[in-house]
Scaffold this active site. Structure first.
Site, PDB file in Angstrom:
ATOM      1  N   CYS B 120       0.882  -1.163   0.000  1.00  0.00           N
ATOM      2  CA  CYS B 120       0.000   0.000   0.000  1.00  0.00           C
ATOM      3  C   CYS B 120       0.918   1.210   0.000  1.00  0.00           C
ATOM      4  O   CYS B 120       1.512   1.557   1.015  1.00  0.00           O
ATOM      5  CB  CYS B 120      -0.908   0.024   1.228  1.00  0.00           C
ATOM      6  SG  CYS B 120      -1.921   1.514   1.294  1.00  0.00           S
ATOM      7  N   CYS B 123      -0.432   4.240   2.309  1.00  0.00           N
ATOM      8  CA  CYS B 123      -0.561   4.209   3.760  1.00  0.00           C
ATOM      9  C   CYS B 123      -0.262   2.805   4.247  1.00  0.00           C
ATOM     10  O   CYS B 123       0.885   2.375   4.245  1.00  0.00           O
ATOM     11  CB  CYS B 123      -1.970   4.671   4.147  1.00  0.00           C
ATOM     12  SG  CYS B 123      -2.232   4.826   5.903  1.00  0.00           S
ATOM     13  N   SER B 124      -1.262   2.055   4.608  1.00  0.00           N
ATOM     14  CA  SER B 124      -1.035   0.744   5.200  1.00  0.00           C
ATOM     15  C   SER B 124      -2.229  -0.171   5.001  1.00  0.00           C
ATOM     16  O   SER B 124      -2.481  -1.032   5.818  1.00  0.00           O
ATOM     17  CB  SER B 124      -0.770   0.906   6.695  1.00  0.00           C
ATOM     18  OG  SER B 124      -1.857   1.623   7.280  1.00  0.00           O
ATOM     19  N   CYS B 125      -2.985   0.033   3.913  1.00  0.00           N
ATOM     20  CA  CYS B 125      -4.153  -0.801   3.674  1.00  0.00           C
ATOM     21  C   CYS B 125      -3.708  -2.256   3.551  1.00  0.00           C
ATOM     22  O   CYS B 125      -2.707  -2.560   2.901  1.00  0.00           O
ATOM     23  CB  CYS B 125      -4.886  -0.354   2.404  1.00  0.00           C
ATOM     24  SG  CYS B 125      -5.554   1.317   2.584  1.00  0.00           S
TER      25      CYS B 125
END
Lengths: 106, 215
Positions: B120, B123-125
């Site tokens: 991702c 971000c951090s999906c």
């Protein structure tokens, strides 16, 4: 930041601290309750600029972004936040001491 | 770790009176103060309850890569399930009790000629319903920056060396669309049952930075 140059991928792993899990939980709950969206979170994160990615940890960025969205949504004011953060700071020197109001009476 | 309880009067202290929880015994930071303040204000404004926060943390803690491993093992033994998984991974994982909510989940299959890698960049999906919270490295600038420009170099750092004929496909997750890798079933596992197969499926093999264990 996709595509930018960067060093080796760090492989350190830490257990999530209670305060970090709480930040995560607050984000999920705020989303479920429609206070703001994950897009709002991301916008606030991206607005922080690259320095934030060097100077702040992951959940530090998240709580900053959650807070910004809540203030924008009018859930509480900047003054209320400032007053409460000061009060929290007076409760004790560690997270354990400061994390809840009951702890003051221990 | 000794049992502790949020409302216990000696929160964070060992029986001998020493703090034992790393997150609670270091100096209170500015951002921790903010977390406490934000949470309390949300509770006071009636937006959330402390119970909801605690329950959400419990839900989060209960999720682990074992969920994803069960899904992968099912796909390895059940061709119909595998077809449903590749068609609509949200529905297929919901079938097994791992609800991803309104998010779209896409399963991408590793084969002899294709290796998939998930990142991702924004971000951090991450497919949390199947894998729990993302590991720290998944959220680092280094991984997010480099996975899309030099995936083979990144894979080498994780100990995965792919032959040149294998095509690497990198999938960039979004807030609404998550990916999970369906790794290729390792050779020599014909005699294994579903539970034994699930034990071979690692977290990293479902992100694409690793391969399943071999028996």
């Amino acid at each position: 930041m996709g595509g930018q140059a960067a060093g080796p991928v760090p492989t350190d792993q830490h257990d999530f601290a209670l305060w970090e899990k709480r930040v995560d939980a607050l984000m999920v709950l705020c989303g479920e309750k429609g206070l703001f969206t994950v897009d709002g979170l991301r916008r606030a994160l991206e607005d922080m600029g690259e320095d934030a990615f060097e100077c702040m940890s992951y959940y530090e960025r998240w709580i900053a972004a959650v807070n910004q969205n809540l203030i924008e949504a009018g859930i509480y004011s900047l003054e209320e936040l400032g007053a409460r953060m000061e009060e929290v700071g007076r409760r004790g020197a560690t997270y354990g001491e400061a994390q809840n109001r009951e702890a003051q009476d221990d | 770790m000794p049992h502790d309880h949020p409302s216990h009067s000696h929160e964070g202290m060992s029986p001998s009176g020493h703090p034992y929880r790393a997150d609670n015994d270091t100096a209170l930071t500015y951002w921790q103060r903010m977390e406490i303040a934000v949470r309390e204000l949300l509770v006071e404004k009636g937006a959330v309850t402390p119970e909801e926060v605690a329950r959400q943390i419990d839900t989060m803690d209960a999720r682990s890569p074992a969920n994803g491993a069960a899904v992968v093992a099912r796909a390895w033994v059940d061709p119909d399930f595998k077809a449903r998984l590749l068609q609509d991974a949200s529905a297929a994982s919901r079938e097994m009790g791992f609800d991803i909510g309104p998010l779209r989940l896409i399963a991408v299959e590793n084969t002899e000629s294709v290796h998939n890698l998930i990142v991702c960049t924004l971000c951090s999906c991450y497919p949390r319903n199947l894998l729990g919270l993302p590991p720290d490295w998944y959220k680092t600038r280094a991984y997010r920056s480099r996975a899309v420009i030099e995936p083979r170099a990144v894979l080498r750092e994780f100990g995965v060396e792919l032959p040149d004929h294998v095509q690497v496909r990198v999938h960039d997750s979004t807030a609404d669309m998550r990916y999970v890798v369906l790794p290729a079933r390792p050779a020599g596992t014909e005699g294994l049952d579903e539970a034994e197969l699930a034990a071979l499926v690692t977290r990293d093999s479902m992100i694409g930075t690793g391969l399943p264990r071999t028996p």
